[in-house]
Design a protein around this motif. Sequence first.
Motif, PDB file in Angstrom:
ATOM      1  N   CYS A  49     -67.292   0.752 -62.364  1.00  0.00           N
ATOM      2  CA  CYS A  49     -67.528   0.399 -60.954  1.00  0.00           C
ATOM      3  C   CYS A  49     -66.285  -0.340 -60.468  1.00  0.00           C
ATOM      4  O   CYS A  49     -66.016  -1.462 -60.912  1.00  0.00           O
ATOM      5  N   MET A  50     -65.542   0.310 -59.590  1.00  0.00           N
ATOM      6  CA  MET A  50     -64.297  -0.287 -59.125  1.00  0.00           C
ATOM      7  C   MET A  50     -64.167  -0.146 -57.609  1.00  0.00           C
ATOM      8  O   MET A  50     -64.745   0.753 -57.001  1.00  0.00           O
ATOM      9  N   GLY A  51     -63.388  -1.050 -57.024  1.00  0.00           N
ATOM     10  CA  GLY A  51     -63.024  -0.918 -55.616  1.00  0.00           C
ATOM     11  C   GLY A  51     -64.210  -0.682 -54.717  1.00  0.00           C
ATOM     12  O   GLY A  51     -65.098  -1.527 -54.569  1.00  0.00           O
TER      13      GLY A  51
ATOM     14  N   LEU B 183     -66.332  -3.452 -64.376  1.00  0.00           N
ATOM     15  CA  LEU B 183     -66.018  -3.662 -62.966  1.00  0.00           C
ATOM     16  C   LEU B 183     -64.607  -4.204 -62.811  1.00  0.00           C
ATOM     17  O   LEU B 183     -64.138  -4.998 -63.631  1.00  0.00           O
ATOM     18  N   ALA B 184     -63.941  -3.778 -61.738  1.00  0.00           N
ATOM     19  CA  ALA B 184     -62.588  -4.284 -61.465  1.00  0.00           C
ATOM     20  C   ALA B 184     -62.216  -3.985 -60.022  1.00  0.00           C
ATOM     21  O   ALA B 184     -62.744  -3.058 -59.400  1.00  0.00           O
ATOM     22  N   MET B 185     -61.286  -4.793 -59.525  1.00  0.00           N
ATOM     23  CA  MET B 185     -60.635  -4.543 -58.245  1.00  0.00           C
ATOM     24  C   MET B 185     -59.167  -4.256 -58.549  1.00  0.00           C
ATOM     25  O   MET B 185     -58.330  -5.160 -58.557  1.00  0.00           O
ATOM     26  N   PRO B 186     -58.824  -2.984 -58.822  1.00  0.00           N
ATOM     27  CA  PRO B 186     -57.478  -2.656 -59.328  1.00  0.00           C
ATOM     28  C   PRO B 186     -56.482  -2.265 -58.238  1.00  0.00           C
ATOM     29  O   PRO B 186     -55.505  -1.565 -58.509  1.00  0.00           O
TER      30      PRO B 186
ATOM     31  N   PHE C  57     -54.970  -3.332 -51.423  1.00  0.00           N
ATOM     32  CA  PHE C  57     -55.347  -4.749 -51.430  1.00  0.00           C
ATOM     33  C   PHE C  57     -56.855  -4.804 -51.611  1.00  0.00           C
ATOM     34  O   PHE C  57     -57.538  -3.790 -51.409  1.00  0.00           O
ATOM     35  N   PRO C  58     -57.420  -5.942 -51.992  1.00  0.00           N
ATOM     36  CA  PRO C  58     -58.873  -6.023 -52.165  1.00  0.00           C
ATOM     37  C   PRO C  58     -59.562  -5.825 -50.816  1.00  0.00           C
ATOM     38  O   PRO C  58     -59.433  -6.648 -49.913  1.00  0.00           O
TER      39      PRO C  58
ATOM     40  N   THR D 117     -54.548  -9.237 -60.713  1.00  0.00           N
ATOM     41  CA  THR D 117     -54.317  -8.557 -61.992  1.00  0.00           C
ATOM     42  C   THR D 117     -55.154  -7.303 -62.166  1.00  0.00           C
ATOM     43  O   THR D 117     -54.851  -6.462 -63.017  1.00  0.00           O
ATOM     44  N   GLY D 118     -56.243  -7.168 -61.379  1.00  0.00           N
ATOM     45  CA  GLY D 118     -57.166  -6.059 -61.605  1.00  0.00           C
ATOM     46  C   GLY D 118     -57.914  -6.179 -62.916  1.00  0.00           C
ATOM     47  O   GLY D 118     -58.345  -5.173 -63.487  1.00  0.00           O
ATOM     48  N   ALA D 119     -58.089  -7.409 -63.410  1.00  0.00           N
ATOM     49  CA  ALA D 119     -58.736  -7.639 -64.708  1.00  0.00           C
ATOM     50  C   ALA D 119     -60.079  -6.917 -64.794  1.00  0.00           C
ATOM     51  O   ALA D 119     -60.876  -6.956 -63.859  1.00  0.00           O
ATOM     52  N   ARG D 120     -60.327  -6.254 -65.916  1.00  0.00           N
ATOM     53  CA  ARG D 120     -61.580  -5.528 -66.136  1.00  0.00           C
ATOM     54  C   ARG D 120     -62.642  -6.485 -66.643  1.00  0.00           C
ATOM     55  O   ARG D 120     -62.458  -7.139 -67.675  1.00  0.00           O
ATOM     56  N   MET D 121     -63.744  -6.528 -65.935  1.00  0.00           N
ATOM     57  CA  MET D 121     -64.882  -7.345 -66.353  1.00  0.00           C
ATOM     58  C   MET D 121     -65.914  -6.422 -67.008  1.00  0.00           C
ATOM     59  O   MET D 121     -66.441  -5.508 -66.364  1.00  0.00           O
ATOM     60  N   ARG D 122     -66.179  -6.675 -68.276  1.00  0.00           N
ATOM     61  CA  ARG D 122     -67.092  -5.814 -69.022  1.00  0.00           C
ATOM     62  C   ARG D 122     -68.449  -6.489 -69.218  1.00  0.00           C
ATOM     63  O   ARG D 122     -68.522  -7.683 -69.492  1.00  0.00           O
ATOM     64  N   GLY D 123     -69.503  -5.703 -69.068  1.00  0.00           N
ATOM     65  CA  GLY D 123     -70.845  -6.172 -69.365  1.00  0.00           C
ATOM     66  C   GLY D 123     -71.198  -7.479 -68.691  1.00  0.00           C
ATOM     67  O   GLY D 123     -71.035  -7.646 -67.477  1.00  0.00           O
ATOM     68  N   ALA D 124     -71.644  -8.422 -69.507  1.00  0.00           N
ATOM     69  CA  ALA D 124     -72.144  -9.694 -68.993  1.00  0.00           C
ATOM     70  C   ALA D 124     -71.081 -10.545 -68.326  1.00  0.00           C
ATOM     71  O   ALA D 124     -71.407 -11.466 -67.565  1.00  0.00           O
ATOM     72  N   ASP D 125     -69.807 -10.262 -68.581  1.00  0.00           N
ATOM     73  CA  ASP D 125     -68.743 -11.015 -67.896  1.00  0.00           C
ATOM     74  C   ASP D 125     -68.916 -10.957 -66.382  1.00  0.00           C
ATOM     75  O   ASP D 125     -68.506 -11.871 -65.663  1.00  0.00           O
TER      76      ASP D 125
END
Length: 336
Positions: free
Chosen positions: A112-114, A134-137, A144-145, A167-175
């Motif tokens: 799930c991104m952007g 999830l990420a905003m890459p 831009f976001p 950074t577009g850091a990827r958030m996985r699962g419970a993060d």
Amino acid sequence: MSDESLVVAREGQAGTLLMNRPKALNALDLAMIRGFQAALDAWSGDPAVKLAILEGAGGKAFCAGGDVRAVRDAAIAGDRAPVRAFFSEEYAVNQGIADFPKPWVSLIDGVCMGGGIGLAIHNGPRVVTEHALLAMPETAIALFPDVGTSYILPRLPGAIGTWLALTGARMRGADNVHCGFATHYVTRDKLPALRAALLETGDAAVVERFAETPPEASFAPHRGAIDRCFGQPTVLGIVHALEADGSEWALAQLAILRRMSPTSLCVSLELLRRAAKLDLPGALAEELHLTEGVVHGHPDFREGVRSVLVDKDGAPRWTPATLEEVDPAAVQALFR
């Protein structure tokens, strides 16, 4: 399976929406966006629809974002109308979800991104599984976001939103619960029963019955560094703070930032600073204005999409090439 890109139905006490472009990881096109708007219009005042349920087809993705390749093609052709239509109608849907007077339950299992985050973040509950990513890459493609996340990100704890945006850091699962993208953590095996309970009861509170206490955030050891480094007022200030930190984590973030569009990093940070003082409609209006200059007026967007999604060579040629060369006045000129 229907060949429609968005399958809209009435089931039990819910309206259901299934994003159905699995080969494209359910990326949003204009037809899907218009389908969302029609559902919002139809269900807002319908007493038989107690809540909406949003899912992605195919098992790999919830929604990987908007169809930016099509946006790039239109920009290259100098065709502004479809670009304006895509972003203005997408952002109207984001606002419509925020204004929807009933729970908008997103079951996020997979990528799930952007634009996908924009479909979930403005209402809830927002459920993630252990397979959610999830990420905003956007800075990687020199956008831009957007989709209203410029309003959300500055309101996440500390400087987490700035870190995620740049950074577009990827958030996985419970993060995703810990960072604020999601509200509940439910394992994949429980999703069918959760969905059935939502349809039967029309009560979003049943999510609590299926939710688990999420494990500790993977980024917890770096929370102090995130706030200290990404709380700086400029992108170069963030870079210098990461250099001064010198830890393995900080140097990894620094390497990521150096790969992103320098102009996009500066535009994104300025947008977050501005949107922190705006309401959601104001932030969306600022984003829509920015699409004109960023998509049509600056070469980095076309180059970023080429590098990531067209040629996939991972070797973008940014203009200018470094953060040190970005003209602050040129960044400010892109805003209203």
